[in-house]
Design an enzyme around this catalytic site. Structure first.
Site, mmCIF file in Angstrom:
data_model
loop_
_atom_site.group_PDB
_atom_site.id
_atom_site.type_symbol
_atom_site.label_atom_id
_atom_site.label_comp_id
_atom_site.label_asym_id
_atom_site.label_seq_id
_atom_site.Cartn_x
_atom_site.Cartn_y
_atom_site.Cartn_z
ATOM 1 N N ILE A 292 -13.564 -1.013 -5.338
ATOM 2 C CA ILE A 292 -13.782 0.193 -6.149
ATOM 3 C C ILE A 292 -13.886 -0.159 -7.631
ATOM 4 C CG2 ILE A 292 -12.705 2.369 -6.876
ATOM 5 C CD1 ILE A 292 -11.342 2.408 -4.021
ATOM 6 N N ASP B 259 -3.132 -10.489 -15.033
ATOM 7 C CA ASP B 259 -2.233 -9.945 -14.018
ATOM 8 C C ASP B 259 -1.571 -8.713 -14.633
ATOM 9 O OD1 ASP B 259 -0.064 -9.307 -12.359
ATOM 10 O OD2 ASP B 259 0.317 -11.401 -11.841
ATOM 11 N N ASN C 191 -6.912 0.692 -11.984
ATOM 12 C CA ASN C 191 -7.376 0.632 -10.591
ATOM 13 C C ASN C 191 -6.685 -0.452 -9.766
ATOM 14 O OD1 ASN C 191 -9.552 0.706 -8.322
ATOM 15 N ND2 ASN C 191 -9.712 -1.373 -9.176
ATOM 16 N N SER D 224 -3.985 7.671 -4.261
ATOM 17 C CA SER D 224 -4.516 7.513 -2.892
ATOM 18 C C SER D 224 -4.173 8.786 -2.139
ATOM 19 C CB SER D 224 -3.828 6.321 -2.215
ATOM 20 O OG SER D 224 -4.041 6.348 -0.810
ATOM 21 N N TYR E 177 3.560 1.823 0.366
ATOM 22 C CA TYR E 177 2.285 2.233 -0.261
ATOM 23 C C TYR E 177 2.306 3.734 -0.572
ATOM 24 C CZ TYR E 177 -2.803 2.287 -1.033
ATOM 25 O OH TYR E 177 -4.064 2.420 -1.586
ATOM 26 N N LYS F 262 2.113 5.104 -4.397
ATOM 27 C CA LYS F 262 1.009 5.961 -4.855
ATOM 28 C C LYS F 262 1.523 7.352 -5.236
ATOM 29 C CE LYS F 262 -2.413 3.040 -4.665
ATOM 30 N NZ LYS F 262 -2.997 2.500 -5.902
ATOM 31 N N THR G 254 -9.904 6.672 2.751
ATOM 32 C CA THR G 254 -10.129 5.271 3.126
ATOM 33 C C THR G 254 -11.543 4.811 2.772
ATOM 34 O OG1 THR G 254 -8.623 5.604 4.978
ATOM 35 C CG2 THR G 254 -10.007 3.627 5.026
ATOM 36 N N TYR H 77 -11.380 11.892 9.509
ATOM 37 C CA TYR H 77 -12.218 12.342 8.392
ATOM 38 C C TYR H 77 -13.216 13.400 8.849
ATOM 39 C CZ TYR H 77 -10.069 9.055 5.322
ATOM 40 O OH TYR H 77 -9.137 8.429 4.551
HETATM 41 N N1 NAD Z 1 -9.847 1.021 -0.258
HETATM 42 C C1 NAD Z 1 -9.217 2.147 0.014
HETATM 43 O O1 NAD Z 1 -9.335 2.718 1.100
HETATM 44 C C2 NAD Z 1 -8.356 2.791 -1.022
HETATM 45 C C3 NAD Z 1 -7.903 4.108 -0.791
HETATM 46 C C4 NAD Z 1 -7.081 4.702 -1.730
HETATM 47 C C5 NAD Z 1 -6.721 4.017 -2.872
HETATM 48 N N2 NAD Z 1 -7.180 2.738 -3.061
HETATM 49 C C6 NAD Z 1 -6.754 2.059 -4.283
HETATM 50 O O2 NAD Z 1 -7.905 1.664 -5.008
HETATM 51 C C7 NAD Z 1 -7.594 0.506 -5.782
HETATM 52 C C8 NAD Z 1 -8.640 -0.568 -5.557
HETATM 53 O O3 NAD Z 1 -8.616 -0.902 -4.189
HETATM 54 P P1 NAD Z 1 -9.826 -1.641 -3.446
HETATM 55 O O4 NAD Z 1 -9.839 -1.059 -2.089
HETATM 56 O O5 NAD Z 1 -11.041 -1.639 -4.281
HETATM 57 O O6 NAD Z 1 -9.182 -3.102 -3.313
HETATM 58 P P2 NAD Z 1 -9.769 -4.579 -3.484
HETATM 59 O O7 NAD Z 1 -8.779 -5.439 -2.803
HETATM 60 O O8 NAD Z 1 -11.203 -4.641 -3.074
HETATM 61 O O9 NAD Z 1 -9.687 -4.803 -5.062
HETATM 62 C C9 NAD Z 1 -8.457 -4.856 -5.738
HETATM 63 C C10 NAD Z 1 -8.594 -5.826 -6.883
HETATM 64 O O10 NAD Z 1 -7.355 -5.793 -7.594
HETATM 65 C C11 NAD Z 1 -7.065 -7.122 -7.965
HETATM 66 N N3 NAD Z 1 -5.630 -7.277 -8.192
HETATM 67 C C12 NAD Z 1 -4.643 -7.372 -7.272
HETATM 68 N N4 NAD Z 1 -3.469 -7.574 -7.875
HETATM 69 C C13 NAD Z 1 -3.709 -7.598 -9.206
HETATM 70 C C14 NAD Z 1 -2.895 -7.781 -10.349
HETATM 71 N N5 NAD Z 1 -1.574 -8.005 -10.229
HETATM 72 N N6 NAD Z 1 -3.478 -7.730 -11.565
HETATM 73 C C15 NAD Z 1 -4.811 -7.537 -11.681
HETATM 74 N N7 NAD Z 1 -5.629 -7.392 -10.648
HETATM 75 C C16 NAD Z 1 -5.089 -7.401 -9.407
HETATM 76 C C17 NAD Z 1 -7.545 -7.981 -6.811
HETATM 77 O O11 NAD Z 1 -7.736 -9.335 -7.206
HETATM 78 C C18 NAD Z 1 -8.842 -7.268 -6.445
HETATM 79 O O12 NAD Z 1 -9.951 -7.812 -7.144
HETATM 80 C C19 NAD Z 1 -6.166 0.114 -5.397
HETATM 81 O O13 NAD Z 1 -5.262 0.652 -6.342
HETATM 82 C C20 NAD Z 1 -5.978 0.786 -4.059
HETATM 83 O O14 NAD Z 1 -4.631 1.022 -3.756
HETATM 84 C C21 NAD Z 1 -7.985 2.112 -2.174
#
Ligand code: NAD
Length: 257
Positions: free
Chosen positions: A19, A64, A91, A143, A156, A160, A188, A217
């Site tokens: 995302i 980080d 994010n 989320s 989680y 969230k 999701t 969904y």
């Molecule tokens: N994918 C889903 O279904 C979903 C649903 C609801 C919420 N989210 C939230 O969306 C956000 C992005 O998720 P995504 O699905 O794109 O995940 P993803 O795993 O594709 O991307 C997450 C990124 O965050 C980076 N990351 C992890 N720990 C880190 C840190 N300590 N510092 C900096 N960067 C860090 C990772 O290296 C990765 O590039 C998250 O907060 C996740 O909880 C995702």
């Protein structure tokens, strides 16, 4: 035609994948100068290089979000390169599986560190730049797990939920300073983060986990990274000038049933 984020400087954490990556690419196409922050520096550089190759503005920073010194250094570097920060998209996040009776303490702490403390540290570092300009938009990644109980995701869901509460608290504190704070609650989306959670839901079978999830969904599909990026674009833009303190569900109706 000018882009919807023309003249804005956006910081997106966890923008090396999923995302965050889609949002960085969309924000840049809409005219923002984008700082791509990720703990995975190679992934951040790849995203930033791609944006620059398309003739838009970006910089990559290995950061980080749980380490305050790294966060502060990144913010200083962004301001030096692009000027005051107008948009912060908190994010970066990780998943965690397990009901409360089996959740490992280390996983619980890591989940809260990245999802919640990371949001706090990045916001604390960026807010002075926004106050300087008396305007800004902060978007926190919550989320659907903040809104409904999801089986076997105790840490989680709790983390969230904390992000959604922090969003409301930040919004009342920062509104008088011209800074809007909102959260997105995505349903999701199939990304690297979700794969272990979906596999666990299918009892070790990813395809089964996907089928069980899609059945929840009403819209009949999972989300796409761009579905969420478009919501972040709206909240970042001046079109959302009267929107603060909201937790915007982008979930194909999942939380309505
Ligand atoms: N994918 C889903 O279904 C979903 C649903 C609801 C919420 N989210 C939230 O969306 C956000 C992005 O998720 P995504 O699905 O794109 O995940 P993803 O795993 O594709 O991307 C997450 C990124 O965050 C980076 N990351 C992890 N720990 C880190 C840190 N300590 N510092 C900096 N960067 C860090 C990772 O290296 C990765 O590039 C998250 O907060 C996740 O909880 C995702």
């Amino acid at each position: 035609m000018p882009g919807r984020l023309e003249g804005k400087v956006a910081v997106i954490t966890g923008a090396g994948s999923g995302i965050g990556r889609a949002s960085a690419e969309l924000f840049a196409r809409e005219g923002a100068a984008v700082a791509v922050l990720d703990v995975n520096g190679d992934a951040a550089a790849e995203v930033s290089d791609g944006i620059r190759a398309a003739g838009q503005r970006a910089m990559a920073l290995t950061t980080d979000v749980t380490v305050d010194a790294q966060v502060r250094a990144a913010v200083t570097a962004v301001i030096a390169e692009f000027g005051d920060i107008s948009v912060l998209y908190n994010n970066a996040g990780i998943g965690s599986t397990g009901a409360v009776d089996v959740a490992e303490e280390d996983d619980w702490d890591r989940c809260f560190d990245i999802n919640v403390k990371g949001t706090y540290l990045c916001s604390r570092a960026v807010v002075p730049s926004m106050m300087q300009a008396s305007k800004g938009s902060i978007i926190n990644q919550a989320s659907v797990a903040a809104l409904v109980g999801i089986p076997n995701f105790a840490a989680y869901c709790a983390a969230k939920g904390a992000v959604a509460s922090l969003t409301r608290s930040m919004s009342v504190d920062l509104a008088p300073r011209g800074i809007r704070v909102n959260a997105i609650a995505p349903g999701t989306v199939y990304t690297p983060l979700m794969e272990p959670m979906l596999t666990a839901r299918g009892g070790g079978d990813l395809q089964k986990g996907l089928a069980i999830t899609i059945a929840k969904y009403p819209i009949g599909r999972l989300g796409d990274v761009v579905d969420i990026a478009k919501a972040a674009l709206y909240l970042s833009s001046d079109e959302a000038a009267f929107v603060t303190g909201s937790v915007l569900s982008i979930d194909g109706g999942m939380t309505t049933i």
